[in-house]
Design an enzyme around this catalytic site. Sequence first.
Site, mmCIF file in Angstrom:
data_model
loop_
_atom_site.group_PDB
_atom_site.id
_atom_site.type_symbol
_atom_site.label_atom_id
_atom_site.label_comp_id
_atom_site.label_asym_id
_atom_site.label_seq_id
_atom_site.Cartn_x
_atom_site.Cartn_y
_atom_site.Cartn_z
ATOM 1 N N ARG A 83 0.847 -1.206 0.000
ATOM 2 C CA ARG A 83 0.000 0.000 0.000
ATOM 3 C C ARG A 83 0.884 1.258 0.000
ATOM 4 N NH1 ARG A 83 -2.182 -3.668 -0.428
ATOM 5 N NH2 ARG A 83 -2.165 -2.734 -2.484
ATOM 6 N N ASP A 93 -3.693 6.958 3.314
ATOM 7 C CA ASP A 93 -2.882 7.515 2.227
ATOM 8 C C ASP A 93 -2.547 8.974 2.543
ATOM 9 O OD1 ASP A 93 -4.847 9.430 1.069
ATOM 10 O OD2 ASP A 93 -5.960 7.648 0.449
ATOM 11 N N HIS A 127 -6.900 7.218 11.668
ATOM 12 C CA HIS A 127 -6.549 5.795 11.629
ATOM 13 C C HIS A 127 -5.080 5.556 11.283
ATOM 14 C CE1 HIS A 127 -11.045 4.510 10.993
ATOM 15 N NE2 HIS A 127 -10.779 4.859 12.227
ATOM 16 N N CYS A 157 6.478 2.355 17.061
ATOM 17 C CA CYS A 157 7.179 1.369 17.881
ATOM 18 C C CYS A 157 6.192 0.746 18.857
ATOM 19 C CB CYS A 157 8.348 1.997 18.631
ATOM 20 S SG CYS A 157 9.158 0.776 19.700
ATOM 21 N N CYS A 170 14.293 3.264 21.227
ATOM 22 C CA CYS A 170 14.468 2.303 22.337
ATOM 23 C C CYS A 170 15.277 1.077 21.931
ATOM 24 C CB CYS A 170 13.118 1.887 22.903
ATOM 25 S SG CYS A 170 12.194 0.742 21.854
ATOM 26 N N GLY A 178 -17.446 9.796 1.121
ATOM 27 C CA GLY A 178 -16.829 8.543 0.680
ATOM 28 C C GLY A 178 -16.511 7.569 1.791
HETATM 29 P P1 NAD Z 1 -15.142 1.756 2.830
HETATM 30 O O1 NAD Z 1 -14.354 1.080 1.763
HETATM 31 O O2 NAD Z 1 -15.804 0.932 3.866
HETATM 32 O O3 NAD Z 1 -16.274 2.621 2.126
HETATM 33 C C1 NAD Z 1 -16.000 3.414 1.004
HETATM 34 C C2 NAD Z 1 -17.233 4.182 0.635
HETATM 35 O O4 NAD Z 1 -16.900 5.043 -0.433
HETATM 36 C C3 NAD Z 1 -18.416 3.321 0.170
HETATM 37 O O5 NAD Z 1 -19.572 3.734 0.853
HETATM 38 C C4 NAD Z 1 -18.520 3.639 -1.335
HETATM 39 O O6 NAD Z 1 -19.857 3.681 -1.779
HETATM 40 C C5 NAD Z 1 -17.904 5.017 -1.409
HETATM 41 N N1 NAD Z 1 -17.266 5.335 -2.699
HETATM 42 C C6 NAD Z 1 -16.600 4.507 -3.533
HETATM 43 N N2 NAD Z 1 -16.153 5.177 -4.600
HETATM 44 C C7 NAD Z 1 -16.535 6.463 -4.434
HETATM 45 C C8 NAD Z 1 -16.379 7.644 -5.197
HETATM 46 N N3 NAD Z 1 -15.719 7.645 -6.384
HETATM 47 N N4 NAD Z 1 -16.906 8.804 -4.734
HETATM 48 C C9 NAD Z 1 -17.590 8.821 -3.556
HETATM 49 N N5 NAD Z 1 -17.761 7.733 -2.786
HETATM 50 C C10 NAD Z 1 -17.250 6.572 -3.225
HETATM 51 O O7 NAD Z 1 -14.173 2.830 3.469
HETATM 52 P P2 NAD Z 1 -14.183 3.610 4.859
HETATM 53 O O8 NAD Z 1 -15.569 3.923 5.270
HETATM 54 O O9 NAD Z 1 -13.193 4.699 4.704
HETATM 55 O O10 NAD Z 1 -13.638 2.577 5.975
HETATM 56 C C11 NAD Z 1 -12.590 1.792 5.771
HETATM 57 C C12 NAD Z 1 -11.293 1.832 6.541
HETATM 58 O O11 NAD Z 1 -10.368 1.372 5.585
HETATM 59 C C13 NAD Z 1 -10.734 3.146 6.984
HETATM 60 O O12 NAD Z 1 -10.568 3.053 8.338
HETATM 61 C C14 NAD Z 1 -9.339 3.265 6.345
HETATM 62 O O13 NAD Z 1 -8.330 3.315 7.338
HETATM 63 C C15 NAD Z 1 -9.123 2.035 5.567
HETATM 64 N N6 NAD Z 1 -8.795 2.242 4.133
HETATM 65 C C16 NAD Z 1 -8.060 3.330 3.719
HETATM 66 C C17 NAD Z 1 -7.785 3.520 2.356
HETATM 67 C C18 NAD Z 1 -6.958 4.710 1.929
HETATM 68 O O14 NAD Z 1 -6.205 5.241 2.728
HETATM 69 N N7 NAD Z 1 -7.081 5.182 0.671
HETATM 70 C C19 NAD Z 1 -8.256 2.622 1.412
HETATM 71 C C20 NAD Z 1 -9.012 1.521 1.868
HETATM 72 C C21 NAD Z 1 -9.263 1.352 3.230
HETATM 73 ZN ZN ZN Z 2 10.805 2.159 20.571
#
Ligand code: NAD
Ligand code: ZN
Length: 233
Positions: A60, A95, A110, A118, A140, A176
């Site tokens: 990632r 990200d 998150h 660590c 450490c 999103g």
């Molecule tokens: P999720 O994947 O559960 O939900 C994503 C939501 O985004 C869905 O409801 C979907 O309908 C919507 N979506 C998809 N494409 C879209 C678009 N083009 N425009 C608008 N909406 C759109 O994600 P979440 O609710 O963020 O929870 C998941 C956890 O996963 C988070 O805690 C995060 O830490 C982690 N995560 C992070 C990333 C990242 O950093 N890019 C990627 C995946 C998961």
């Molecule tokens: Zn440490």
Amino acid sequence: MAQDIQNIMILTGAGISAESGLATFRGPDGLWEGHRVEEVCTPEAIARNPALVHRFYDERRAKLAEVAPNAAHDALAALDAAWDGDLLIVTQNVDDLHERAGARRLIHMHGQLQSALCAACGVTVPWTASLPPGTPCATCARPALRPDIVFFGEMPYAMDAIDEAVRNADLFVSIGTSGAVYPAAGFVQTARHVGARTLELNLDPSAGSIWFEETRLGPATQLVPDLVRTLLG
Ligand code: NAD
Ligand code: ZN
């Protein structure tokens, strides 16, 4: 909309980065990049199979070099730069696309891919390379560095600052996110409780849609720039 709004709190999730080419959490098949989330996002998983979890986050982290912020990240950064009232962007994403777009008032609740934690002494350090299990901590010296990601069951970062921002908000916007992961999924209820307007922008109706006064469905790269134009008049 903008006249009666001073303080804005924005919650973002994986959906805002989808159009940049980063997979969301639970695709149609219930997997994240081919893994069940329990395989890679829990304290038990990292204890049982550290190599798998570290490799997953290495991939990632490396992927960030191939993607760029999209129009939704850009619009929020422009709002952050121009908005005189209080504003806080709280992202569940790990990200770095909000900061690369230029957002300043930003919390990663998150954790972040480009940070290592660590597990022994709790320090965090910026980290851009791969992170094999057993990497020693510079503070450490214990071989305990792990990805700085908040796993299920762990406490998200900055909850006090986030709670204060929600309670202070006149407008709460969720972008999103599936509304399935607490405590973030509960922010809308606090926002309503304090009388904030609540707006959801998402591709599909989410588990939390019923809590919002208004839901707009569509891709973030259209809905977010539209909203920011309205707010900035
Ligand atoms: P999720 O994947 O559960 O939900 C994503 C939501 O985004 C869905 O409801 C979907 O309908 C919507 N979506 C998809 N494409 C879209 C678009 N083009 N425009 C608008 N909406 C759109 O994600 P979440 O609710 O963020 O929870 C998941 C956890 O996963 C988070 O805690 C995060 O830490 C982690 N995560 C992070 C990333 C990242 O950093 N890019 C990627 C995946 C998961
Ligand atoms: Zn440490």
